[in-house]
Each structure stands twice: as C-alpha cells, then as structure tokens.
Design a protein around this motif. Sequence first.
Motif, PDB file in Angstrom:
ATOM      1  N   ASP A 127       0.806  -1.222   0.000  1.00 47.63           N
ATOM      2  CA  ASP A 127       0.000   0.000   0.000  1.00 47.63           C
ATOM      3  C   ASP A 127       0.843   1.279   0.000  1.00 47.63           C
ATOM      4  O   ASP A 127       0.294   2.379   0.071  1.00 47.63           O
ATOM      5  CB  ASP A 127      -0.943   0.005   1.202  1.00 47.63           C
ATOM      6  N   LEU A 128       2.161   1.144  -0.060  1.00 49.78           N
ATOM      7  CA  LEU A 128       3.023   2.328  -0.184  1.00 49.78           C
ATOM      8  C   LEU A 128       2.790   3.006  -1.527  1.00 49.78           C
ATOM      9  O   LEU A 128       2.489   2.339  -2.523  1.00 49.78           O
ATOM     10  CB  LEU A 128       4.498   1.920  -0.112  1.00 49.78           C
ATOM     11  N   VAL A 129       2.956   4.311  -1.550  1.00 56.55           N
ATOM     12  CA  VAL A 129       2.853   5.044  -2.823  1.00 56.55           C
ATOM     13  C   VAL A 129       4.104   5.889  -3.018  1.00 56.55           C
ATOM     14  O   VAL A 129       4.860   6.155  -2.073  1.00 56.55           O
ATOM     15  CB  VAL A 129       1.600   5.950  -2.864  1.00 56.55           C
ATOM     16  N   LYS A 130       4.308   6.323  -4.232  1.00 57.34           N
ATOM     17  CA  LYS A 130       5.436   7.191  -4.546  1.00 57.34           C
ATOM     18  C   LYS A 130       5.279   8.513  -3.796  1.00 57.34           C
ATOM     19  O   LYS A 130       4.201   9.104  -3.776  1.00 57.34           O
ATOM     20  CB  LYS A 130       5.470   7.441  -6.055  1.00 57.34           C
ATOM     21  N   GLY A 131       6.351   8.952  -3.133  1.00 61.95           N
ATOM     22  CA  GLY A 131       6.310  10.184  -2.346  1.00 61.95           C
ATOM     23  C   GLY A 131       6.113   9.956  -0.865  1.00 61.95           C
ATOM     24  O   GLY A 131       6.290  10.870  -0.057  1.00 61.95           O
ATOM     25  N   ASP A 132       5.753   8.717  -0.466  1.00 66.31           N
ATOM     26  CA  ASP A 132       5.601   8.396   0.959  1.00 66.31           C
ATOM     27  C   ASP A 132       6.922   8.566   1.699  1.00 66.31           C
ATOM     28  O   ASP A 132       8.009   8.435   1.103  1.00 66.31           O
ATOM     29  CB  ASP A 132       5.129   6.945   1.125  1.00 66.31           C
ATOM     30  N   SER A 133       6.839   8.844   3.006  1.00 66.54           N
ATOM     31  CA  SER A 133       8.026   8.916   3.863  1.00 66.54           C
ATOM     32  C   SER A 133       8.060   7.658   4.715  1.00 66.54           C
ATOM     33  O   SER A 133       7.265   7.504   5.643  1.00 66.54           O
ATOM     34  CB  SER A 133       7.967  10.157   4.756  1.00 66.54           C
ATOM     35  N   ILE A 134       8.965   6.715   4.364  1.00 68.10           N
ATOM     36  CA  ILE A 134       9.021   5.461   5.105  1.00 68.10           C
ATOM     37  C   ILE A 134      10.047   5.549   6.225  1.00 68.10           C
ATOM     38  O   ILE A 134      11.069   6.231   6.107  1.00 68.10           O
ATOM     39  CB  ILE A 134       9.329   4.251   4.190  1.00 68.10           C
ATOM     40  N   VAL A 135       9.757   4.841   7.320  1.00 65.87           N
ATOM     41  CA  VAL A 135      10.655   4.769   8.472  1.00 65.87           C
ATOM     42  C   VAL A 135      11.381   3.432   8.386  1.00 65.87           C
ATOM     43  O   VAL A 135      10.779   2.372   8.540  1.00 65.87           O
ATOM     44  CB  VAL A 135       9.875   4.862   9.807  1.00 65.87           C
ATOM     45  N   ALA A 136      12.677   3.477   8.109  1.00 65.07           N
ATOM     46  CA  ALA A 136      13.488   2.256   8.004  1.00 65.07           C
ATOM     47  C   ALA A 136      14.342   2.160   9.262  1.00 65.07           C
ATOM     48  O   ALA A 136      15.210   2.998   9.495  1.00 65.07           O
ATOM     49  CB  ALA A 136      14.375   2.325   6.767  1.00 65.07           C
ATOM     50  N   GLU A 137      14.057   1.136  10.095  1.00 69.71           N
ATOM     51  CA  GLU A 137      14.803   0.991  11.347  1.00 69.71           C
ATOM     52  C   GLU A 137      15.415  -0.395  11.441  1.00 69.71           C
ATOM     53  O   GLU A 137      15.047  -1.306  10.694  1.00 69.71           O
ATOM     54  CB  GLU A 137      13.890   1.275  12.538  1.00 69.71           C
ATOM     55  N   GLU A 138      16.328  -0.560  12.353  1.00 69.37           N
ATOM     56  CA  GLU A 138      17.082  -1.795  12.510  1.00 69.37           C
ATOM     57  C   GLU A 138      16.154  -3.013  12.517  1.00 69.37           C
ATOM     58  O   GLU A 138      15.163  -3.065  13.226  1.00 69.37           O
ATOM     59  CB  GLU A 138      17.874  -1.743  13.819  1.00 69.37           C
ATOM     60  N   GLY A 139      16.507  -3.990  11.679  1.00 66.42           N
ATOM     61  CA  GLY A 139      15.741  -5.227  11.650  1.00 66.42           C
ATOM     62  C   GLY A 139      14.632  -5.261  10.640  1.00 66.42           C
ATOM     63  O   GLY A 139      13.953  -6.272  10.507  1.00 66.42           O
ATOM     64  N   THR A 140      14.421  -4.172   9.896  1.00 64.08           N
ATOM     65  CA  THR A 140      13.314  -4.151   8.938  1.00 64.08           C
ATOM     66  C   THR A 140      13.803  -4.369   7.513  1.00 64.08           C
ATOM     67  O   THR A 140      14.969  -4.151   7.196  1.00 64.08           O
ATOM     68  CB  THR A 140      12.534  -2.823   8.999  1.00 64.08           C
ATOM     69  N   LEU A 141      12.864  -4.794   6.688  1.00 67.53           N
ATOM     70  CA  LEU A 141      13.126  -4.979   5.264  1.00 67.53           C
ATOM     71  C   LEU A 141      12.656  -3.712   4.564  1.00 67.53           C
ATOM     72  O   LEU A 141      11.544  -3.255   4.788  1.00 67.53           O
ATOM     73  CB  LEU A 141      12.317  -6.178   4.772  1.00 67.53           C
ATOM     74  N   ILE A 142      13.501  -3.126   3.744  1.00 70.77           N
ATOM     75  CA  ILE A 142      13.129  -1.883   3.043  1.00 70.77           C
ATOM     76  C   ILE A 142      12.117  -2.224   1.950  1.00 70.77           C
ATOM     77  O   ILE A 142      12.323  -3.143   1.157  1.00 70.77           O
ATOM     78  CB  ILE A 142      14.377  -1.184   2.489  1.00 70.77           C
ATOM     79  N   ALA A 143      11.008  -1.471   1.933  1.00 71.94           N
ATOM     80  CA  ALA A 143       9.848  -1.842   1.122  1.00 71.94           C
ATOM     81  C   ALA A 143       9.807  -1.186  -0.256  1.00 71.94           C
ATOM     82  O   ALA A 143       9.021  -1.591  -1.105  1.00 71.94           O
ATOM     83  CB  ALA A 143       8.569  -1.500   1.876  1.00 71.94           C
ATOM     84  N   ALA A 144      10.612  -0.160  -0.482  1.00 73.03           N
ATOM     85  CA  ALA A 144      10.601   0.541  -1.774  1.00 73.03           C
ATOM     86  C   ALA A 144      11.920   1.287  -1.934  1.00 73.03           C
ATOM     87  O   ALA A 144      12.665   1.460  -0.964  1.00 73.03           O
ATOM     88  CB  ALA A 144       9.421   1.516  -1.842  1.00 73.03           C
ATOM     89  N   ASP A 145      12.223   1.720  -3.135  1.00 72.88           N
ATOM     90  CA  ASP A 145      13.410   2.551  -3.359  1.00 72.88           C
ATOM     91  C   ASP A 145      13.120   3.966  -2.854  1.00 72.88           C
ATOM     92  O   ASP A 145      11.979   4.457  -2.974  1.00 72.88           O
ATOM     93  CB  ASP A 145      13.760   2.608  -4.846  1.00 72.88           C
TER      94      ASP A 145
END
Length: 841
Positions: A127-145
């Motif tokens: 459900d991520l869209v282009k322009g979203d601000s994702i929170v990438a923290e230790e132990g997570t899989l990055i969901a988009a470029d």
Amino acid sequence: MQQKSLSAVASNNFGIAGLSSGEVARARQKYGDNRLAYHKSNGFLDALKALAGEPMVILLLVASAIYLISGKTGDAVFLAVAIVLVSAISLYQDKKSRDALEKLKDYNQPVCKVIRDGRIIEINTGDLVKGDSIVAEEGTLIAADGVIVHSNDFAVNESLLTGESLPVYKDRSQSDNLIYRGTTVFSGLAIAEVTAIGNETRIGKIGKSLESIKEEKTPLEKQIGNFVKKMVLAGIVVFIIVWGINYTHSRNLLDSLLKALTLAMSILPEEIPVALTTFMALGAWRLMKMGIVVKQMKTVETLGSATVICVDKTGTITENRMTLAKLCAWPSKKVTDPGSGLGSDEKELVRTAMWASEPIPFDPMEIALHDAYERQATGDERPGYRMIHEYPLGGKPPMMTHLFENDKHVRIIAAKGAPEALMAVSDLTAAEKEQVMDIVKKMSQDGCRVLGVAETSFEGDGFPVEQQQFHFQFRGLVAFYDPPKKNIKSVLEGFYTAGIAVKIITGDNATTTTAIAKEIGFKGYEKSMTGDDLMRLPEDEIRAKAAGTNIFSRMFPDAKLKIINALKAGTEIVAMTGDGVNDGPALKAAHIGIAMGKKGTEIAKQAASLILLEDDLSKMLDAVAIGRKIYANLKKAIQYIISIHIPIILTVFIPLALGWVYPNIFSPVHVIFLELIMGPTCSIAYENEPMEKHIMRQKPRPFASTFFNWKELAISVMQGLAITAGTLAVYRYSVYQGFGEAHTRSMVFTTLITANVMLTLVNRSFYYSVVATLKYRNDMIFYIIILTIAITATLIFVKIAANFFSFEALNLSGLLICIFAGSLSVIWYEAVKWRNRVKSR
C-alpha cells in the motif's frame, strides 16, 4: 488496506509530516501500488492444461473414442460425461487449494512504518505510494526505493543486489544516499522519501529472473511421485499383457484394446497427488484461521516431525510486559523499590537509563524506563534534546549507547546493557566489580532481568568507531520483572507429552533464566551454558552439549546458529522461535523457523517459515497437532486408495488370466464409476477427519522415514487382498448358482461397493474401533457414503441404468450375500485394531 496507528510512535519528532490522505490517493491513482507484477498466471487455465496431461483423462478419451468407433454411442457419451465429472472434481479440489494459498499470500504481506498526516502508522508494504516517507529501522526490510532525508547511525545490508555482505553506512549528505527495496537495515534509523515502487524499483527491474525459480519438492512429494511413476509403469506392462491375451482369444483389436484399457484405468492411483496437494493447501489455510501463517507449504509436512523446539525467554515464555522492579544506584550500593520515594541518586539513575534508550521506545524495558522517568521528573527534558549519534546493541555481552544534544550544545551520552559489558568499559575497581556481580546475582535469583547503566562525556564530532572505546562512569543497575505467561506451564506439558524436547536460548543471564524456568516447571533448569562457553568447545562436544543442555544463556547469533546446526546434525527436527535481527540466521537454519507476529522484526519474519500472529507459544502446539493430523489423514487416504485399487485390479485381471466363464466382468464404464467414488472419498472426506485423541501422546514420526513403509503398505495390501477374496468368492458363488453374466456382474459390483463403504469407515482410524470413530464429527464421510449407496441402488434397480451398465436387479437374498461378503472382507481388521489396543495398554 491494513493501516494501524502505533501508540508508542503515534507522533514523530523528526519534523516530517509525510503525505496527506488526499495526496496518497492521488499518488496511487497516478503511479499505482507497490506490488511486483510480472507473468500473470491463470490458475484455472493452468489447472486445465495439467488435467489434459493426466493419464486417467487420456485413457478415458481413448476409451470413449474406441466406443464411438465401435458404434457404442451410449458408452462413448457416458465416458465423455465421466471425463467432465473427473475434471470437475479435480478442478474443484485445485480451486480449493489455490483459494487457500491466495488467502495465505494476502495474510502474509509484510508491513512497514510510514509517516502520513504527521503520524507514524503501520501499513502493508503493497500500500506504499510514490512520495511516501518510510521509516526504516534496525531489523526491517526496506519496502521501496527511496532517498534518505534523515538518518541516525544508519547502515544497510545490500547483499541481495551487490553480493557484498558487509553493511553499507549511508547518510543524506553522502553521494550514495539511496535505499533499495528488498535490502535490510543493519543498524540505526532513517526516514526516506519513496522514489520508486513495484516494478520500477531496482529489484523490480531485475525480478523477471524470479519467475524461473521453482520450489524444490519435499521428501513426501518425491516419495509419492516415485510411487505413482512405478504404478504407471506397472499399468503399461499389464496393459500390454492383457491386450495380448484378449486379442489372442478374440482376434478383435478394438474390443481387446478396450478390455486392456479397463485394467490400465484400475491400476492408476491418480487420486494420490491430488490428495497431497489438497491436504497441504487446506492444512495451511486451517492454520491461518488459527492465527498461524505458514509461508512455505513444506512446513505443513514437517510440523508433525518436530522433535525439539528452541524458544526465547522474553515474550515467548514470559509476557514481555516489563516493569521496573528494583534499582541500585552507584556508589550507594543500596537496592531500592522504584515504587517508594526515590532519592537523588536513584532519580539520576532512572534519568540516565532513559537517555540510554531509544527516543521513541518500542522495547518493553525502554518503555518502562520512559514511564519511570515521567513519574519522577520535575520537568521533561526530552523535547529540548535531539539524538546526534547512536551505537546499536552490539558486543559480547551486548550494550548500546545514545548521544543527545540540545540547542546550547549540552550533550548527554548514556549507555545500558549487560552488567558485564558496562563494567568492562567503566571506572570500577576489581573489588567494586565483584560487589556489582553479587547484587546482580541477588536480583536475578528473583527472576529479574538486570541491566547496567553508565554515562560519559565527549567533545568534538569525531566519535569513536566502537562504543566500547568510550570511558564510562558506572551509574548503577536497573532490574525488570517480566512475569511468565499464564498458560506456559500447560504449553510445556503439552510439548513434553508429545515427545518434543524444549530448550531455552536467551540473551539474558543464567540466574534470571533459571529462576523463571524453575517457576514454570521447565525440565532441565538445573543445567545451563553460556554462548561464550559453547563457542570454545570443539564441534563434537558442541553436539553433545546441545543435546544434553536445556538452558543456553547470554547467547549471540553465532552461538544460536551453532546450537541449531548441532541439533540438526544429531538427527533432530528443530523448530525455533525468534523475533530479532540476531535470530535471523538461526531461524533460517532451523527446519521450522517461527517468528512472532507482533514483536517480531521483518527480518525475523522473512527468515522464518511460520509466523505466530499472537506471539503465543500455545499456537505452536496447535500447529504441531494440525501437522500430525494432516499427515495421519493423508496416510489414511493413501492407504484407502491402495487397498481399494487392489481388488479392482485383481477382479478385472484374475478372471481373464485364469480363463473363467465371464473373463471381462468389468468394462471402462464400471471402473470409472468406482474412480468417481474414490476421488472425493480420499481427498475430501478424509481431509475433513478430526484429530484422533491419542495423536499428541505419540512420539514425533521420523522425518526421513518413507511414507510407504513396508508395515503400513502390508496392511493396505492385506486389506486389498481380503476384499479381492470376498469379491471373487461372490463371483464364484454366482457362477455356481448358474446365474448369468449380468447377474454375476451386479453381485460382484455390489460386493465391491459394500467393501468400499466399510473400508471408508474402518480406515478412519488404525487404532480405535469403527464404533468409536462413528462418533467423530465429519459430515462429509456420511454424505459421500449415502450418495454412493443411492447411486449404486439406482444403477442396479432402475431398469434403464441397469441395462446401460449391463446389470441385473438382485433379490433380497442375493443383496444380503453381497453385503455380508463385502462387510466381512473389511471388518476383520477390527480384530487387529482390538489386539493393538490391548497390547498398548
């Protein structure tokens, strides 16, 4: 769309608002969702193609064509209808399997954190869209470029793309400030603005190659495949022999071909692969409904074989509901209760411990420290400080350090972790270290988890590479109590009763773990071993220690992996629970990796083969029970198939081979009718069978054991031969009485149908009596039996159907003889079951 606001992180202090709801909707409409979409397979068409290549369908088509050429239009039409029915049953079962797997895919979507409308929420990665601000923290899989806009000590593992396993440190100010879908966060935290989603991501563009990857077949699939291949080869050989015999007698090529096809049909056990697929897919779906998500179908097969389960203490055995239980400020050395009035030293200790935690806490201990700080602080300092650097949990034993600074450049540098780790980098003397360990031991004996707290200062921005290079001032100890889960005693007892050993593998110290283990009745709490001690041992000794020790404390990733591999080398089937980044390698190595759905990191979930949505270990006991039930029911279905195929084969073959008066008692239309009964019975009726009550009191079955072992195969063969004897005895009786071919065929067919019905009931359990199993709740069994009897009665007693099938109506005495012979040929096995029950008692 799954969208969940996180209470602990509902507001953010990054100064980033993210997209608004309206902007999300517009971006989705313009750019689409964050889903990889390549080859669109049509499940129905794929199933039809596979069906067209099935040997049984090919035989039916050939037989139908021969009937048509021979002028027997009615038989040809019947077989054509039979093809449709066989196909419909197969497609229905295939659809049930596909639907179950699709539901699993939807349920198993990974999640990520994103900032929208100024709040941090959790959504499905799709459900991520282009322009979203994702929170990438230790132990997570990055969901988009994306491009980094904020980071703290942020490092990613990009081996998926580059093949380089070492972490890459990234920052918004660097030239390489991009993150990529599918890579994992090694340490720290970053906020990134999404620049590419779905097929437009870097992994999406090279993802075509993923389509060609096929999942390896499991041992059970290989065993069943080999068995079916052998039966097909046997069918070809017998087909040629029977064709030759018939042609020698009749010199009629088409007629002899039809009779040979009849036998070939009776030999093919095409129901077995269908049953395997149906059982496994529906089993995974049933587990999902119980809150257990199976990521790989082969896990369902493995579950019933698990011999040992390795569990974490915190959150698995205990509630993961940490409360601050005791404080010991240094240098007063006084142990106090945080509920009573705190002195200045204790208040300072709580303050330092809070600053050593994440500014947005998600760990239960850190949440407890923030709560304790709020209760005792006269003024909240947190809004005035920002984190400028952090050192994630690391080292052996582990510790973590956080650096904060306010607008006046006043710094706070605080650390917490294992007491041994903090003492090693602090200003304590040898005598003081001994005193600290005495206090730690006393706190741990009450089941508390104890952390050391320390503080230091540092000028300039050239921070040390490792946190252990700081020189700390020891501030004291904080102890947390995490109560055992209320159901854990009964869960452990369930594992022990099922013959499954339980081992605790934890990062906590031995004293705390032993105290909790003793409290819950854990077997083997008296003996424990640390990760460092384990790693010093040679490989052969590690195997012995892994087998003989049940508590492993102060564990780290390499040591956990050593234990899992040592247990596997000792022929154990190993299940392991985990939730952290450090659990990833061991979860991947275990036969059954079990991630926690609530507190598990995305790395743990990706590495695991099974996810417990409620973080409840009792669900794993349920999963083992379901795994055993599926295997037992599949075995019943396959034994039923083998047992009922034998009399069909021999009833077709023996009269022909021995030159009896009616050598071709069955034609393809009779055999296909029997096949139409057997298909639903084995893969629908038996799949619905409930679990037998003794199944969780048995030892785990050896995973390497063949599905078709000689003992069980011998039972099926004996049952099949007994039914053959009953059927052929009725044949001989009918001939002796001077009945014609149609009457004899009716008696033989009725006997075989009766035996089939009785076999369905008797084989519901190979231990309990048929009287006991009649109480089992499974309506499908009785629906199929009633339908079978009704159709058989129609075929024999309704004149138009009887003429088509070349049957003749039976009188009451003839009918009773058939029912008696068919029942007796099966019911004898009840005596064997009775003897087994007496022996087991």
